[in-house]
Design a protein around this motif. Sequence first.
Motif, short mmCIF file in Angstrom:
data_model
loop_
_atom_site.label_atom_id
_atom_site.label_comp_id
_atom_site.label_asym_id
_atom_site.label_seq_id
_atom_site.Cartn_x
_atom_site.Cartn_y
_atom_site.Cartn_z
N GLY A 97 45.69 -2.55 -9.88
CA GLY A 97 46.70 -3.25 -9.11
C GLY A 97 46.54 -4.75 -9.11
N ARG A 98 45.41 -5.23 -9.63
CA ARG A 98 45.18 -6.68 -9.65
C ARG A 98 46.14 -7.33 -10.65
NH1 ARG A 98 39.55 -9.72 -11.42
NH2 ARG A 98 40.33 -11.85 -11.26
N TRP A 99 46.76 -8.41 -10.20
CA TRP A 99 47.72 -9.12 -11.05
C TRP A 99 46.99 -9.93 -12.12
CZ3 TRP A 99 52.73 -8.19 -11.12
CH2 TRP A 99 53.32 -7.60 -9.99
N LEU A 100 47.51 -9.84 -13.34
CA LEU A 100 47.02 -10.66 -14.44
C LEU A 100 47.93 -11.85 -14.68
CD1 LEU A 100 46.09 -7.81 -16.94
CD2 LEU A 100 44.49 -9.31 -15.73
N ALA A 101 49.23 -11.64 -14.58
CA ALA A 101 50.19 -12.72 -14.84
C ALA A 101 51.50 -12.37 -14.17
CB ALA A 101 50.40 -12.89 -16.34
N ARG A 102 52.27 -13.39 -13.87
CA ARG A 102 53.60 -13.20 -13.26
C ARG A 102 54.63 -13.97 -14.08
NH1 ARG A 102 53.34 -11.24 -7.80
NH2 ARG A 102 51.20 -11.24 -6.99
N THR A 103 55.83 -13.42 -14.10
CA THR A 103 56.94 -14.08 -14.80
C THR A 103 58.15 -14.12 -13.86
OG1 THR A 103 57.70 -11.99 -15.75
CG2 THR A 103 56.18 -13.31 -17.07
N SER A 104 59.14 -14.93 -14.24
CA SER A 104 60.30 -15.12 -13.39
C SER A 104 61.58 -15.01 -14.21
CB SER A 104 60.23 -16.50 -12.72
OG SER A 104 61.47 -16.84 -12.15
N GLY A 105 62.48 -14.12 -13.78
CA GLY A 105 63.78 -14.04 -14.42
C GLY A 105 64.59 -15.31 -14.24
N ALA A 106 64.37 -16.00 -13.11
CA ALA A 106 65.10 -17.25 -12.88
C ALA A 106 64.71 -18.30 -13.92
CB ALA A 106 64.81 -17.76 -11.47
N GLU A 107 63.43 -18.34 -14.28
CA GLU A 107 63.00 -19.28 -15.32
C GLU A 107 63.65 -18.96 -16.66
OE1 GLU A 107 61.22 -21.96 -15.24
OE2 GLU A 107 60.42 -21.93 -13.20
N LEU A 108 63.72 -17.66 -16.98
CA LEU A 108 64.38 -17.26 -18.23
C LEU A 108 65.85 -17.66 -18.21
CD1 LEU A 108 62.94 -13.67 -18.83
CD2 LEU A 108 62.34 -15.76 -20.06
N ALA A 109 66.51 -17.45 -17.08
CA ALA A 109 67.93 -17.80 -16.97
C ALA A 109 68.14 -19.29 -17.15
CB ALA A 109 68.48 -17.33 -15.63
N ARG A 110 67.26 -20.09 -16.59
CA ARG A 110 67.40 -21.54 -16.75
C ARG A 110 67.19 -21.95 -18.20
NH1 ARG A 110 65.39 -21.82 -11.37
NH2 ARG A 110 63.21 -21.62 -12.02
N ALA A 111 66.29 -21.29 -18.88
CA ALA A 111 65.98 -21.67 -20.26
C ALA A 111 66.99 -21.12 -21.25
CB ALA A 111 64.57 -21.19 -20.63
N PHE A 112 67.46 -19.90 -21.03
CA PHE A 112 68.25 -19.21 -22.06
C PHE A 112 69.64 -18.79 -21.61
CE2 PHE A 112 63.70 -18.08 -22.84
CZ PHE A 112 63.51 -18.90 -23.93
N GLY A 399 65.65 -17.32 -27.81
CA GLY A 399 66.46 -18.52 -28.02
C GLY A 399 67.49 -18.43 -29.12
N TRP A 400 67.56 -17.31 -29.84
CA TRP A 400 68.52 -17.15 -30.94
C TRP A 400 69.95 -17.29 -30.45
CZ3 TRP A 400 72.43 -13.58 -31.65
CH2 TRP A 400 72.96 -13.48 -32.96
N ARG A 401 70.79 -17.89 -31.29
CA ARG A 401 72.22 -18.02 -30.97
C ARG A 401 73.05 -17.49 -32.12
NH1 ARG A 401 73.53 -20.75 -26.54
NH2 ARG A 401 71.81 -21.78 -25.43
N PRO A 402 74.11 -16.74 -31.81
CA PRO A 402 74.94 -16.17 -32.87
C PRO A 402 75.74 -17.24 -33.58
CG PRO A 402 75.89 -15.70 -30.70
CD PRO A 402 74.54 -16.34 -30.47
N PRO A 403 76.07 -17.02 -34.84
CA PRO A 403 76.77 -18.05 -35.61
C PRO A 403 78.16 -18.35 -35.09
CG PRO A 403 76.68 -15.99 -36.83
CD PRO A 403 75.78 -15.83 -35.65
N ALA A 404 78.79 -17.39 -34.38
CA ALA A 404 80.14 -17.62 -33.88
C ALA A 404 80.15 -18.26 -32.51
CB ALA A 404 80.91 -16.30 -33.85
N ALA A 405 78.98 -18.44 -31.89
CA ALA A 405 78.93 -18.98 -30.55
C ALA A 405 79.06 -20.51 -30.59
CB ALA A 405 77.64 -18.59 -29.87
#
Length: 408
Positions: A97-112, A399-405
């Motif tokens: 149960g000990r945490w090794l690392a944490r991530t944030s969906g909000a950070e992903l949303a801001r970046a991508f 970070g990939w973006r489609p060619p039509a975007a």
Amino acid sequence: MPTDPVTSWNAAPDGVPGPPRAVVLGGGIGGLTAALALVRHGWRVRLYERAAALDPVGAGLAVAPNALRALDVLGLGDAVRERAAVQGEAGLRRPSGRWLARTSGAELARAFGDPVAVLHRADLVAVLAAALPDGVVRTGTPADVRDPGSADRPATVTADGHDLTADLVVAADGLRSRTRDRLFPGHPGPRYSGFTTWRTVITGGPRPVPFGETWGPGALAGLAPLVDGRVYLYASVTAPAGERAPDGDERAELLRRFGHWCAPLPQLLAAAEPDAVLRHDVYELAEPLPAFHHARVALLGDAAHAMTPFQGQGACQAVEDAVVLAHLVRPGEDPYRALPAYTAARLPRTTGVVARSRRVGRAVAVTAPPAVLLRDAALALAGRLPRAAVVRATAPTFGWRPPAAPAP
């Protein structure tokens, strides 16, 4: 007198050339996305699925920002977002149960632009199928490439005992692709990754359930809440190929392996329906194909680049494939001349994703106690980095973006 469906497909009405014709083999996520993308670009499309219905085998599915961006090109991104739970705070723990690392969906949303969205695989299939015109999908119909065509000759597909000609064939026929074996007979094909996996969707058990994974020696288990209150649970362990629970009860096998891990995993496993637990060995195309096309045939999804699940990118890369392929073979573009650009766009991209997923799998696979301690220490150290730095590490995939975007 009714017109024979094969004759009407092969013949141009009144002798006047009609829209270009594409046959898609396989009704999974990649095949459905390819069919829809081609229809949106003006193609006449038929999709053949061997199974009697579009009834996907699977449970939950992660749709990462790169795939959501591709679905936006087709006008379906918001429909998927409405049906999905989005990753909030998540993390990585030890079995204690000990945490090794944490991530944030909000950070992903801001970046991508989006976090990772999770929904049932059947929901994504339903969204894609509902967007296709009537008559495109033909279930319960095996189909195979008889002739891949040439610069001056269409491809030929045999479906239900009839031959259909096509300007383009999209082979989305899965891990054991017969089309791939025919086009590249010298390729070694899928190789066992060393992992077996379980997946299930659980209705009962404790709530709330956090997003995240727990890693132990040679094993991991992950949890992802779905929007309807159910929980998607997945697990992987290193095991010999073909190994199964002695009595056929895979839920009991999960409890044996993970029932002593931290809450809420044991409680959720106890609430799982035994008949709803799926187990599959993981195979991958460890050696990249020389190309994703031959003549007028394009390979897509697992047929082209089957990968391990450790980046959650199998379906996402199939969606990318479909959007890129349709962009490159727009009407007016000869598919025979356009398909080399599809290989050039997709082969390096997917080879990188396959390799990154394999690297994560190697980290999961360690079992010797000193190696596990070193791995966990490295993960904990990475977890102390600024979240922006952790997010940047996902940029090659997300970070990939489609060619039509449009440009950001």
